[in-house]
Design a protein around this motif. Structure first.
Motif, mmCIF file in Angstrom:
data_model
loop_
_atom_site.group_PDB
_atom_site.id
_atom_site.type_symbol
_atom_site.label_atom_id
_atom_site.label_comp_id
_atom_site.label_asym_id
_atom_site.label_seq_id
_atom_site.Cartn_x
_atom_site.Cartn_y
_atom_site.Cartn_z
ATOM 1 N N PHE A 27 0.826 -1.212 0.000
ATOM 2 C CA PHE A 27 0.000 0.000 0.000
ATOM 3 C C PHE A 27 0.865 1.268 0.000
ATOM 4 O O PHE A 27 0.567 2.236 -0.695
ATOM 5 N N ARG A 28 1.944 1.262 0.797
ATOM 6 C CA ARG A 28 2.831 2.439 0.864
ATOM 7 C C ARG A 28 3.510 2.690 -0.487
ATOM 8 O O ARG A 28 3.745 3.838 -0.865
ATOM 9 N N GLN A 30 2.219 1.931 -3.400
ATOM 10 C CA GLN A 30 1.202 2.518 -4.283
ATOM 11 C C GLN A 30 1.043 4.013 -3.993
ATOM 12 O O GLN A 30 0.940 4.830 -4.914
ATOM 13 N N GLU A 31 1.029 4.367 -2.697
ATOM 14 C CA GLU A 31 0.928 5.793 -2.321
ATOM 15 C C GLU A 31 2.093 6.591 -2.894
ATOM 16 O O GLU A 31 1.910 7.703 -3.394
ATOM 17 N N MET A 32 3.294 6.000 -2.817
ATOM 18 C CA MET A 32 4.486 6.695 -3.323
ATOM 19 C C MET A 32 4.346 6.979 -4.822
ATOM 20 O O MET A 32 4.529 8.122 -5.251
ATOM 21 N N PHE A 33 3.985 5.951 -5.602
ATOM 22 C CA PHE A 33 3.940 6.142 -7.049
ATOM 23 C C PHE A 33 2.732 6.964 -7.501
ATOM 24 O O PHE A 33 2.687 7.443 -8.629
ATOM 25 N N ARG A 34 1.738 7.127 -6.623
ATOM 26 C CA ARG A 34 0.600 7.999 -6.942
ATOM 27 C C ARG A 34 0.803 9.390 -6.348
ATOM 28 O O ARG A 34 -0.119 10.207 -6.367
ATOM 29 N N GLN A 36 0.804 10.321 -3.303
ATOM 30 C CA GLN A 36 -0.245 10.592 -2.317
ATOM 31 C C GLN A 36 0.291 10.669 -0.887
ATOM 32 O O GLN A 36 -0.467 10.917 0.043
ATOM 33 N N SER A 37 1.586 10.397 -0.717
ATOM 34 C CA SER A 37 2.151 10.448 0.628
ATOM 35 C C SER A 37 3.631 10.766 0.524
ATOM 36 O O SER A 37 4.302 10.355 -0.426
ATOM 37 N N PHE A 38 4.150 11.441 1.536
ATOM 38 C CA PHE A 38 5.572 11.779 1.543
ATOM 39 C C PHE A 38 6.398 10.655 2.171
ATOM 40 O O PHE A 38 7.619 10.613 2.000
ATOM 41 N N HIS A 39 5.718 9.740 2.880
ATOM 42 C CA HIS A 39 6.415 8.739 3.700
ATOM 43 C C HIS A 39 7.613 8.068 3.016
ATOM 44 O O HIS A 39 8.740 8.144 3.502
ATOM 45 N N PHE A 41 9.160 8.753 0.199
ATOM 46 C CA PHE A 41 10.179 9.701 -0.283
ATOM 47 C C PHE A 41 11.048 10.151 0.889
ATOM 48 O O PHE A 41 12.261 10.312 0.755
ATOM 49 N N GLY A 42 10.405 10.342 2.041
ATOM 50 C CA GLY A 42 11.147 10.718 3.255
ATOM 51 C C GLY A 42 12.109 9.621 3.677
ATOM 52 O O GLY A 42 13.267 9.889 4.020
ATOM 53 N N VAL A 43 11.642 8.358 3.628
ATOM 54 C CA VAL A 43 12.501 7.229 4.021
ATOM 55 C C VAL A 43 13.708 7.151 3.085
ATOM 56 O O VAL A 43 14.861 7.135 3.529
ATOM 57 N N TRP B 13 8.966 8.184 8.983
ATOM 58 C CA TRP B 13 10.057 8.137 7.998
ATOM 59 C C TRP B 13 11.373 8.664 8.547
ATOM 60 O O TRP B 13 12.438 8.157 8.222
ATOM 61 N N GLY B 17 14.252 6.099 7.847
ATOM 62 C CA GLY B 17 15.187 6.457 6.774
ATOM 63 C C GLY B 17 16.632 6.502 7.268
ATOM 64 O O GLY B 17 17.496 5.811 6.713
ATOM 65 N N ILE B 90 -3.126 -0.100 8.644
ATOM 66 C CA ILE B 90 -2.263 0.948 8.103
ATOM 67 C C ILE B 90 -3.126 2.175 7.744
ATOM 68 O O ILE B 90 -4.269 2.035 7.295
ATOM 69 N N LEU B 92 -3.793 5.180 5.416
ATOM 70 C CA LEU B 92 -3.431 5.544 4.049
ATOM 71 C C LEU B 92 -4.166 6.793 3.597
ATOM 72 O O LEU B 92 -5.175 7.192 4.192
ATOM 73 N N ASN B 93 -3.704 7.365 2.517
ATOM 74 C CA ASN B 93 -4.400 8.478 1.888
ATOM 75 C C ASN B 93 -5.801 8.016 1.460
ATOM 76 O O ASN B 93 -5.924 7.000 0.781
ATOM 77 N N LEU B 96 -6.430 6.764 -2.064
ATOM 78 C CA LEU B 96 -5.971 5.418 -2.415
ATOM 79 C C LEU B 96 -6.975 4.382 -1.934
ATOM 80 O O LEU B 96 -7.289 3.431 -2.655
ATOM 81 N N GLY B 175 8.062 2.800 -12.116
ATOM 82 C CA GLY B 175 7.037 2.610 -11.087
ATOM 83 C C GLY B 175 5.860 3.541 -11.279
ATOM 84 O O GLY B 175 4.697 3.141 -11.139
ATOM 85 N N PHE B 176 6.140 4.770 -11.650
ATOM 86 C CA PHE B 176 5.092 5.770 -11.860
ATOM 87 C C PHE B 176 4.192 5.348 -13.036
ATOM 88 O O PHE B 176 2.968 5.372 -12.930
ATOM 89 N N ALA B 179 2.165 2.037 -11.944
ATOM 90 C CA ALA B 179 1.127 2.232 -10.921
ATOM 91 C C ALA B 179 -0.044 3.053 -11.444
ATOM 92 O O ALA B 179 -1.198 2.784 -11.123
ATOM 93 N N ASN B 180 0.234 4.052 -12.282
ATOM 94 C CA ASN B 180 -0.828 4.963 -12.716
ATOM 95 C C ASN B 180 -1.501 4.568 -14.017
ATOM 96 O O ASN B 180 -2.685 4.825 -14.203
#
Lengths: 137, 190
Positions: A27-28, A30-34, A36-39, A41-43, B13, B17, B90, B92-93, B96, B175-176, B179-180
């Motif tokens: 799920f995370r 999917q959020e990254m590639f959409r 929809q979340s910074f998580h 990218f931050g990691v 994160w 990270g 979890i 999520l947005n 999603l 990936g972009f 996924a999209n």
């Protein structure tokens, strides 16, 4: 064998971080590639920042390994494989929600069916090795 | 809140990270090893089915540390789930969540969505594409690119290698696009 136990321990710590920070969550990813979340990218961003800083410190102070060995870095050379292979891996990353490391961690969380994904990834590596010379690089 | 309760929460994160980034100096300091996980897949090929292919003809035993490292990642996944897991779903947005519910994905308990990745759906068209096809692309692509997120995005960029920056941009682009623009059609296969 004995020498390699320390890598097992680093791997265990790494696997725990993967799960606790939800880095191995489909799920995370999917959020990254959409976007929809910074998580994620931050990691990835903060991991790279810590990596750059630590490599810089190792070079600057000529830090040795715990056995007193000099630390060496192997330069990477550019080839078109980084583009073609990179895009192909990106496709797989978005489908499976996992890079090679997270595949091992996902199986550890009890998602036993991911062992099929891992075997398929090993097969993909093998097919690359078999046809390497016929691919553009 | 006890320490254990504190650890059991999902980690943000800015904790995870830097801990992941610390793997770079730790591996260098304890054994002069370059961080990289996809190489383990190559070592498994070299150990199990080299088939006289030059790419798999090398002394993989010298690289056995990498196999211990991935075995550790597996155990870490097991320990975190069995001892340190967080019982809530979890977060999520909502966009999603809405999108995924359109494909019948409503269970957010595990790291891997059980409605997509399970043994009984392995032989459906969607299951085959996602589990077998996806895995193949990961293994083939990382080796073709000469590394994955750890070897290129983290270790490569940490040592300021521009080819690794190119590879990382391609990982994200691939990936972009998937996924999209492609995955939604795969998910519709049901």
């Amino acid at each position: 064998m004995k020498n390699n136990i320390k890598y097992l321990l680093v791997g265990i710590a790494f696997g725990i971080v993967f799960v606790k920070a939800e880095v191995i969550s489909w799920f995370r990813i999917q959020e990254m590639f959409r976007l929809q979340s910074f998580h994620m990218f931050g990691v990835i961003g903060s991991a790279i920042a810590v990596g750059i800083l630590s490599v810089w410190l190792i070079k600057k102070f000529n830090i040795k390994t715990i056995n007193g060995e000099a630390i060496t870095f192997t330069p990477k050379t550019f080839n078109k494989g980084q583009i073609y292979g990179g895009l192909i891996f990106g496709f797989g990353w978005a489908i499976t929600g996992a890079c090679p490391g997270p595949l091992f961690a996902q199986i550890g969380t009890g998602a036993t069916v991911i062992s099929i994904t891992l075997i398929s990834a090993i097969a993909g590596t093998w097919v690359y090795g078999r046809f390497k010379d016929h691919l553009p690089h | 809140m006890s320490i254990l309760e504190f650890i059991k929460q999902p980690w943000p994160w800015y904790v995870a990270g830097p801990l992941i980034g610390m793997t770079v100096p730790i591996l260098l300091l304890i054994g002069n090893k370059a961080f990289g996980i996809s190489s383990s897949l190559r070592h498994i090929c070299a150990a199990c089915m080299p088939a006289k292919i030059p790419f798999f003809q090398y002394d993989w035993k010298k690289e056995a540390w990498n196999l211990f490292f991935v075995a550790g990642i597996f155990l870490g996944g097991f320990i975190a789930t069995s001892l340190l897991s967080n019982p809530s779903n979890i977060v999520l947005n909502p966009k999603l969540v809405t999108e995924l519910s359109g494909y019948g994905i409503t269970d957010y308990q595990a790291m891997v969505p059980v409605q997509l990745f399970n043994w009984s759906s392995l032989f459906t068209l969607r299951g085959l594409i996602m589990m077998v096809g996806g895995g193949f692309l990961v293994g083939f692509g990382t080796r073709y690119a000469g590394g994955c997120t750890s070897g290129h995005a983290i270790m490569g960029i940490s040592t300021l290698q521009w080819p690794s920056l190119v590879a990382t941009c391609c990982f994200m682009t691939g990936g972009f696009i998937m996924a999209n623009y492609i995955l939604p059609y795969i998910l519709l296969l049901g």
